[in-house]
Design a protein around this motif. Sequence first.
Motif, PDB file in Angstrom:
ATOM      1  N   ASN A 141      31.674  36.948  39.426  1.00  0.00           N
ATOM      2  CA  ASN A 141      32.615  36.783  40.522  1.00  0.00           C
ATOM      3  C   ASN A 141      32.601  38.039  41.385  1.00  0.00           C
ATOM      4  N   ARG A 142      32.588  37.870  42.682  1.00  0.00           N
ATOM      5  CA  ARG A 142      32.725  39.014  43.595  1.00  0.00           C
ATOM      6  C   ARG A 142      34.185  39.448  43.587  1.00  0.00           C
ATOM      7  N   CYS A 143      34.432  40.744  43.413  1.00  0.00           N
ATOM      8  CA  CYS A 143      35.800  41.249  43.327  1.00  0.00           C
ATOM      9  C   CYS A 143      36.326  41.571  44.727  1.00  0.00           C
ATOM     10  N   ARG A 144      36.728  40.515  45.415  1.00  0.00           N
ATOM     11  CA  ARG A 144      37.288  40.616  46.759  1.00  0.00           C
ATOM     12  C   ARG A 144      38.138  39.383  46.982  1.00  0.00           C
ATOM     13  N   ASP A 145      38.841  39.335  48.116  1.00  0.00           N
ATOM     14  CA  ASP A 145      39.580  38.115  48.447  1.00  0.00           C
ATOM     15  C   ASP A 145      38.627  36.924  48.420  1.00  0.00           C
ATOM     16  N   PRO A 146      39.055  35.762  47.889  1.00  0.00           N
ATOM     17  CA  PRO A 146      38.161  34.598  47.824  1.00  0.00           C
ATOM     18  C   PRO A 146      37.484  34.326  49.159  1.00  0.00           C
ATOM     19  N   ASP A 147      36.169  34.129  49.109  1.00  0.00           N
ATOM     20  CA  ASP A 147      35.390  33.939  50.325  1.00  0.00           C
ATOM     21  C   ASP A 147      34.137  33.156  49.967  1.00  0.00           C
ATOM     22  N   ASP A 148      33.319  32.867  50.981  1.00  0.00           N
ATOM     23  CA  ASP A 148      32.091  32.119  50.756  1.00  0.00           C
ATOM     24  C   ASP A 148      31.141  32.910  49.856  1.00  0.00           C
ATOM     25  N   GLY A 149      30.457  32.192  48.973  1.00  0.00           N
ATOM     26  CA  GLY A 149      29.394  32.793  48.188  1.00  0.00           C
ATOM     27  C   GLY A 149      29.850  33.895  47.263  1.00  0.00           C
TER      28      GLY A 149
END
Length: 406
Positions: free
Chosen positions: A239-247
Amino acid sequence: MTIETDVLVVGGGATGAGVARDLALRGVDVVLIDRGGLASGTSGRSHGLLHSGARYAEFDPVGAEECIDENRILRAIAGECVRETGGLFVQLPADDPDYFEEKRRGCEEVGIPVETVDLDAARKQAPGLSTDVERVMEVPDGVVYPSRLVAANAADARENGAAIHPHAPLESLTVADGRVADARIGESVDDVVETQFVVNAAGAWAGEVAAMAGLDVEMQPTRGVMVSVEYDDLGPVLNRCRDPDDGDIIVPHETEAVLGTTSVPVQDPDEYERAEWEVERTVEECAAMVPAVADAPVVREWWGVRPLYAPDEAENEGRGISRGFFLLDHDGDGVANAASIVGGKLTTYRQMAEATADLVCENLGVDAECVTAEQRLPGADDPDRLDEFVDEFDGQGPTDEDVVGG
């Protein structure tokens, strides 16, 4: 010849099958219908993440707690319907470092096991992890094989007396004196069902089902693309550790990795654009975490439609709409024996089903407790048997077609 039943469940995805199972185990007579094969809607077209709740921990602690509770239950009851992989949240240079800390604190406050791991340990778990990754935290994410999960719920419902009918579209509902009197079912049933209660578990299509009874359920579905590529060296969910976003998510399968996803509003959950830019953006963004996926051969692409309930939302890109679930008792809307269960996540389907079954049993005067959190699903330890259930209910979806039946 008219069919009589206590409860008609409309929708054969995870929630509908879960409702049928829960009610059948309580001794309630149930008929479950779906217009296609089971799991042919949203459930079978997801990215297949078994949420730990970490994705929501810092901004939706209630939803996050629901996820970790159900995550643990599914690991106990679902066997080969799920895969325990673990999950990593990764911070890249473009990501706000404060967000990493907020998420970790949120997990700790909710009770989600979380641990910051050093980069060497992270790369042993995920060898292709980008050299740009700055920090990593570990959480108990996993993988769901929705075709198996839905089919196993339906099989257990049937073993306890329910009638399961794929390829049986709802054609009409008759409402008289403030109650649904009967339902006309087409194709494989081709008959009228008289019922004491109707559960609308049609997901993104819940508004259309509700309208047949003169009810208004305001859905705001959004589409999202998944791209499965050849890649067998991942290990955990990323998971990318940022606000939910594309990709921002990569889900490992046995020899593939599922990249996801986008969020674009659609007017019709059956007819919508499949845009190439969504595929390109998803691959590009996921490649920031694992560069090798950018050049990995694409096995298949598919879109799913989220069953978001948003009565008070102006149309937007959908990221801000709650992923929680809503149980709508239509008694206050003029139809005393109908309810809609909308929203939610695949991970929380069992909890959604339990809440719905509680409401139904209260309405019918049935005094029986839910047992679905303790009772293992049939075939849980036998993937071949699970896949037989999938075949029987015509339940294959693109999310897990590389695993189920393989």
